[in-house]
Design a protein around this motif. Structure first.
Motif, short mmCIF file in Angstrom:
data_model
loop_
_atom_site.label_atom_id
_atom_site.label_comp_id
_atom_site.label_asym_id
_atom_site.label_seq_id
_atom_site.Cartn_x
_atom_site.Cartn_y
_atom_site.Cartn_z
N ALA A 245 -6.11 15.34 -5.82
CA ALA A 245 -6.60 13.99 -5.53
C ALA A 245 -5.39 13.09 -5.35
O ALA A 245 -4.61 12.89 -6.29
CB ALA A 245 -7.50 13.49 -6.65
N VAL A 246 -5.21 12.54 -4.15
CA VAL A 246 -4.04 11.74 -3.82
C VAL A 246 -4.42 10.26 -3.87
O VAL A 246 -5.23 9.80 -3.05
CB VAL A 246 -3.51 12.10 -2.42
CG1 VAL A 246 -2.26 11.29 -2.10
CG2 VAL A 246 -3.22 13.60 -2.34
N PRO A 247 -3.86 9.48 -4.80
CA PRO A 247 -4.24 8.08 -4.91
C PRO A 247 -3.58 7.20 -3.86
O PRO A 247 -2.38 7.34 -3.57
CB PRO A 247 -3.76 7.70 -6.31
CG PRO A 247 -2.58 8.59 -6.55
CD PRO A 247 -2.90 9.88 -5.85
N VAL A 248 -4.36 6.31 -3.26
CA VAL A 248 -3.83 5.24 -2.42
C VAL A 248 -3.68 4.03 -3.34
O VAL A 248 -4.67 3.50 -3.84
CB VAL A 248 -4.79 4.92 -1.25
CG1 VAL A 248 -4.25 3.74 -0.45
CG2 VAL A 248 -4.98 6.13 -0.37
N THR A 249 -2.45 3.61 -3.57
CA THR A 249 -2.17 2.55 -4.54
C THR A 249 -1.89 1.24 -3.82
O THR A 249 -1.15 1.22 -2.83
CB THR A 249 -0.96 2.93 -5.42
OG1 THR A 249 -1.21 4.19 -6.03
CG2 THR A 249 -0.74 1.89 -6.52
N VAL B 28 0.87 -1.17 0.00
CA VAL B 28 0.00 0.00 0.00
C VAL B 28 0.91 1.23 0.00
O VAL B 28 1.85 1.29 0.80
CB VAL B 28 -0.92 0.03 1.23
CG1 VAL B 28 -1.85 1.24 1.17
CG2 VAL B 28 -1.72 -1.26 1.35
N SER B 29 0.65 2.20 -0.87
CA SER B 29 1.56 3.34 -0.93
C SER B 29 0.85 4.64 -1.24
O SER B 29 -0.22 4.66 -1.85
CB SER B 29 2.65 3.09 -1.99
OG SER B 29 2.08 2.95 -3.27
N LEU B 30 1.47 5.73 -0.82
CA LEU B 30 1.07 7.10 -1.14
C LEU B 30 2.16 7.72 -2.00
O LEU B 30 3.34 7.38 -1.84
CB LEU B 30 0.88 7.92 0.15
CG LEU B 30 -0.32 7.55 1.00
CD1 LEU B 30 -0.21 8.18 2.39
CD2 LEU B 30 -1.61 8.00 0.32
N PRO B 31 1.82 8.64 -2.91
CA PRO B 31 2.81 9.18 -3.85
C PRO B 31 3.60 10.35 -3.27
O PRO B 31 3.24 10.94 -2.24
CB PRO B 31 1.94 9.64 -5.01
CG PRO B 31 0.68 10.10 -4.34
CD PRO B 31 0.46 9.14 -3.20
N LEU C 144 -6.69 2.20 -5.04
CA LEU C 144 -7.74 1.74 -4.14
C LEU C 144 -8.77 2.83 -3.92
O LEU C 144 -9.99 2.57 -3.90
CB LEU C 144 -7.13 1.33 -2.79
CG LEU C 144 -8.10 0.96 -1.68
CD1 LEU C 144 -8.80 -0.34 -2.01
CD2 LEU C 144 -7.37 0.86 -0.34
N LEU C 145 -8.30 4.07 -3.77
CA LEU C 145 -9.16 5.19 -3.37
C LEU C 145 -8.37 6.47 -3.58
O LEU C 145 -7.14 6.46 -3.53
CB LEU C 145 -9.54 5.04 -1.90
CG LEU C 145 -10.51 6.03 -1.27
CD1 LEU C 145 -11.93 5.76 -1.78
CD2 LEU C 145 -10.49 5.89 0.26
N ASN C 146 -9.06 7.57 -3.82
CA ASN C 146 -8.41 8.88 -3.90
C ASN C 146 -8.76 9.71 -2.66
O ASN C 146 -9.92 9.74 -2.24
CB ASN C 146 -8.85 9.63 -5.15
CG ASN C 146 -8.24 9.06 -6.41
OD1 ASN C 146 -7.03 8.87 -6.50
ND2 ASN C 146 -9.08 8.76 -7.41
N LEU C 147 -7.76 10.38 -2.10
CA LEU C 147 -7.96 11.28 -0.97
C LEU C 147 -7.91 12.70 -1.49
O LEU C 147 -6.96 13.08 -2.20
CB LEU C 147 -6.87 11.08 0.09
CG LEU C 147 -6.59 9.62 0.50
CD1 LEU C 147 -5.48 9.58 1.54
CD2 LEU C 147 -7.85 8.96 1.02
N ASN C 148 -8.89 13.51 -1.17
CA ASN C 148 -8.99 14.87 -1.70
C ASN C 148 -8.50 15.89 -0.67
O ASN C 148 -9.04 15.97 0.43
CB ASN C 148 -10.43 15.18 -2.11
CG ASN C 148 -10.93 14.23 -3.18
OD1 ASN C 148 -10.18 13.82 -4.06
ND2 ASN C 148 -12.20 13.86 -3.11
#
Length: 438
Positions: free
Chosen positions: A56-60, A42-45, A129-133
């Motif tokens: 929009a920050v993707p959780v990959t 699981v990673s954040l960019p 998985l999901l985007n964080l705004n």
């Protein structure tokens, strides 16, 4: 003796019937240990964006196929002086692996964002998985994006979480496409194949006309010399010619083949447009500064290529439109997909809300449908089915305006100055803002 024999027989029968049960329990336990011992990444960019924008920050995540993950819970921490969750919509799951999940979030804790997701059916595949705004509230500085916790189900499958980093980027000067005089506003401009002239009505510098090209050329106007002004350009059988507005000199390069689709844009973020082509689902890009070329396999031969800065990092991203689906290769935030439109729609990406990111848009039978990154869905009847969409920033407010070209008339619905109708050109002209719809 009789009792002893009966007890021995009973023990044998019990062992016979219980062995499959014990074996099944052992197998289940071994399976659980195996699943738990093979953690999902699981990673954040790490990325940047300008002050005042929304990101929009993707959780990959890694491959979740067969892992029976029907829920997730996590907490992300950050510097509240730099980032703040969007209160009304702290997350978005459209087009992600969790698109069918029920998502709940608590954005009201300073420097913390708590998120939970649940569904009756397990997650499958890998990717976003999901985007964080988040809103960029800081004018400068940076913040790590760290995991306080992350868990699928009750810890099975296990996960390994990698942190990210966000940096506030320096605000960039507004730069409009198809701006021949550098005043930040898109100018009226057409190429007329019948006489091979370019005709321009520049908002600050007035009328101009210039012979440049052949009637069969594809026009590729862009800022190749990085002076903030659009240069006249043509693509002919794999050859590029453009007139540098900064020096008045011509440039020439061979890059591509006859039949390629030209897609020039600033893919490196140095302020200069790079010659680029789309061929058979592959993007070939020539770095204007270094002279080095790169190849990006993204799309199919039947896709419609679209170019725009979808993550606001100052670099053009590759995108394709396929039967109503958008596939976007973001240079900063990675690939993403979205369902928006229908098969025969004309894609018209542009920054319609002025947040620095290209938005999804389609033109369908005279109706514009836009999915703006900060303001959501918008639809407007403006034009007729046979019009040519020519969306661009005609009033210089940093927002792409809805506009169409019809029989030499420019109809504009400007975000700052409202409606305008201007006669400039003839029906057979090629309007400059529609250069890549040829």
């Amino acid at each position: 003796m009789y009792k002893t024999k009966n007890l021995t027989l009973l023990a044998t029968l019990l062992a016979f019937f219980l062995t499959p049960v014990l074996f099944a329990q052992q197998a289940s336990s071994e399976g659980s240990r195996t699943a738990a011992g093979n953690p999902v990444s699981v990673s954040l960019p790490s990325f940047n964006a300008s002050p005042g924008t929304t990101v929009a920050v993707p959780v990959t995540v890694g491959d979740l196929t067969g892992r029976n993950a029907i829920s997730f819970d996590f907490e992300v921490r950050f510097d509240p002086a730099v980032l703040r969750p969007v209160a009304a919509a702290p997350t978005s799951n459209a087009g992600t692996l969790s698109s069918s999940f029920v998502i709940t979030a608590n954005p009201n804790l300073s420097g913390r964002l708590l998120v939970s997701g649940f569904n009756a059916y397990p997650l499958s595949g890998q990717g976003t998985l999901l985007n964080l705004n988040f809103e960029v509230v800081g004018q400068s500085g940076a913040t790590p994006l760290t995991w306080q916790s992350f868990m699928f189900n009750e810890g099975n499958p296990a996960s390994t979480a990698a942190a990210g980093q966000f940096t506030v980027a320096a605000a960039r000067a507004l730069k409009s496409a198809y701006d021949f005089d550098g005043d930040g506003r898109t100018d009226l401009g057409v190429f007329r194949p019948t006489d091979r002239f370019w005709y321009m009505f520049r908002t600050s510098a007035g009328f101009a006309a210039s012979p440049f090209g052949l009637s069969t050329d594809r026009i590729v106007p862009a800022d190749y010399d990085g002076d903030g002004k659009t240069d006249l350009g043509i693509f002919r059988d794999g050859q590029w010619f453009w007139l540098n507005s900064s020096t008045g000199t011509y440039s020439f390069v061979t890059f591509g083949l006859a039949g390629d689709t030209p897609v020039p844009a600033d893919y490196t973020g140095d302020g200069k447009a790079d010659p680029a082509i789309f061929r058979g689902g592959v993007w070939y890009i020539l770095n204007a500064a270094s002279g080095q070329s790169s190849i990006v396999s993204f799309g199919l031969a039947t896709d419609k290529p679209v170019v725009g800065d979808f993550d606001n990092d100052g670099k053009a991203d590759q995108a394709v439109f396929r039967n109503g689906q958008w596939l976007i290769n973001r240079s900063c935030l990675g690939p993403t997909t979205a369902q928006f439109g229908q098969t025969n729609d004309r894609p018209v990406a542009g920054d319609f809300d002025g947040d620095g990111k290209a938005d999804l848009g389609v033109f369908r039978n005279g109706v514009w449908y836009l999915m703006r990154s900060t303001q959501g869905l918008f639809a407007l009847q403006f034009g007729i089915a046979t019009d040519t969409p020519i969306a661009a920033d005609y009033d210089g407010d940093g927002k792409t305006d809805i506009a169409v070209f019809r029989n030499g008339v420019w109809y504009q619905f400007r975000s700052l100055k409202g409606f305008a109708s201007i006669q400039f050109g003839v029906s057979t002209d090629k309007p400059v803002p529609a250069a890549y719809q040829q």
